[in-house]
Motif scaffolding. Sequence first.
Motif, PDB file in Angstrom:
ATOM      1  N   ASP A  38       0.863  -1.159  -0.047  1.00 50.30           N
ATOM      2  CA  ASP A  38      -0.112   0.121   0.171  1.00 50.30           C
ATOM      3  C   ASP A  38       0.882   1.380  -0.104  1.00 50.30           C
ATOM      4  O   ASP A  38       1.240   1.795   1.126  1.00 50.30           O
ATOM      5  N   THR A  39       1.398   1.694  -1.352  1.00 54.71           N
ATOM      6  CA  THR A  39       2.124   2.940  -1.229  1.00 54.71           C
ATOM      7  C   THR A  39       1.444   4.278  -1.138  1.00 54.71           C
ATOM      8  O   THR A  39       2.154   5.106  -0.848  1.00 54.71           O
ATOM      9  N   ASP A  40       0.192   4.208  -0.822  1.00 54.94           N
ATOM     10  CA  ASP A  40      -0.541   5.457  -0.287  1.00 54.94           C
ATOM     11  C   ASP A  40       0.205   5.590   1.368  1.00 54.94           C
ATOM     12  O   ASP A  40       0.006   6.564   2.064  1.00 54.94           O
ATOM     13  N   ILE A  41       0.365   4.630   1.959  1.00 56.44           N
ATOM     14  CA  ILE A  41       0.908   4.261   3.186  1.00 56.44           C
ATOM     15  C   ILE A  41       2.300   4.345   3.349  1.00 56.44           C
ATOM     16  O   ILE A  41       3.116   5.224   4.152  1.00 56.44           O
ATOM     17  N   TYR A  42       3.130   3.201   2.805  1.00 53.46           N
ATOM     18  CA  TYR A  42       4.174   3.132   2.716  1.00 53.46           C
ATOM     19  C   TYR A  42       5.076   3.959   1.646  1.00 53.46           C
ATOM     20  O   TYR A  42       5.047   3.336   0.510  1.00 53.46           O
TER      21      TYR A  42
END
Length: 453
Positions: free
Chosen positions: A163-167
């Motif tokens: 989840d690259t919106d978080i990581y």
Amino acid sequence: MKKQVLMCAPFNTRSGYGDHARSIFYSIMDREDLEIKCVDVRWGSTPRNHLDPKIPKHKKLLDTFIDGKNIQQPDIYIDIRIPNEYQTPGKVNIGITAGVEADICSAEFIQGCNKMGLNLVTSNFTKETFMRSVYDKVNNNTKQPEGEVRISKPMEVLSEGIDTDIYQPIPNAGKSDDPFKKQIYDLIKENFVYLFVGQWGKGGYGEDRKNIAVMIKCFIQAFANKPNPPALLLKTNGADFSILDKKETIDKIRQVKDQFKSLDNLPSVYLLHGDLTLEQMALLYNLPKIKAMLSCTHGEGFGRPLAEATCCDLPVIASNWSGQLDFLNPKQSLLINGELKPIPKSLIWKPIIVEPGKWFCVDEGDVINKLRLFHKNHKAIKNNAKKLGMWNRSKFSLTTMARDFNKVIDKALTAIPESPKPMSLKLPKLKKVSSNSNKKPATIKLPKLKKVT
């Protein structure tokens, strides 16, 4: 008409398989052509309390849960577990697994995969391990070989999605007023910290799969009696997050440190024990004190925490073998040398870990060298890590995984066998012959039969 999809996985567990299963569900949950039901199962002794009904996508997943009893045949069945547990209740059956952390898999795993119409694995390492594992098929009566047990069904790689919106990189993370950041900075006084993330599994010294005790020993050897040494932060636990588990974890750390009682100045080893949110983990990877992610793992089917760290531009120092090599490379990370060695007999766990399997054992001297090298050159290595992070945020994102998995579902929909259409039989019309009629009943001419000698 919507197609029926049934998924079986440890959705509610705090585990790598739980993370992967949830991301698979999220990738298809909004499709209007599917009606999805899910069966939540255990995953070892890991806690089953990840899903929060106050979070919308968690609520959407929870609302699909059924008990799995007396279900009708779904059009597509998706089983996200280890292959020996696979079931095949669907018209089309798909198995998804991280598979193995050793150089061979069991015959039971192969047989499980061969029940499915399609198998998806998380790394090229896992696929290669499955494909090269071959066993003699033995006749139960004669006990003699009669063919081979090998992968005979399609197998493809579907990488885990991050989840690259978080990581992702968090600008000015060091200036954050987040209470979690304060907790870390109150705990750790050093400004140069190596981070490890992973579960401390069973086994004696050097036998747990993440190889944590050996990693701690190498870290202490690298920086003992050095001026202004860095620190090591362990985000780890055993079976759960209980007080007893924390005590046992601290005892394991002390057992390693006790090997160095004769030394006066040992580098600090800190323990971060307990459950963190995804946002807290991402902040941890971004804190200026945290300089690198460290892992001396014996083997990974994928290595999710390492991938998450790279997506935050955190440099990684890790074993040069197994699933993490799909997203790590020697130009943009530090890979530790070593060799394959037999898995200790005490760790054999059929059908998950079998003989004569081998896994990776790091060269302890190279671990020490890589730790010292990074300590001296971390700024230059950080620049390479940023390039890796940019690449991994693109190739290993949830969006990319969802796109690829939806293609799999689209293809599976075309493979669903059509239900047979109801057919009517056209029978000849029969005329009623009354008992008083003088007409003779119709006769049927039969073919003449020839005697065959």
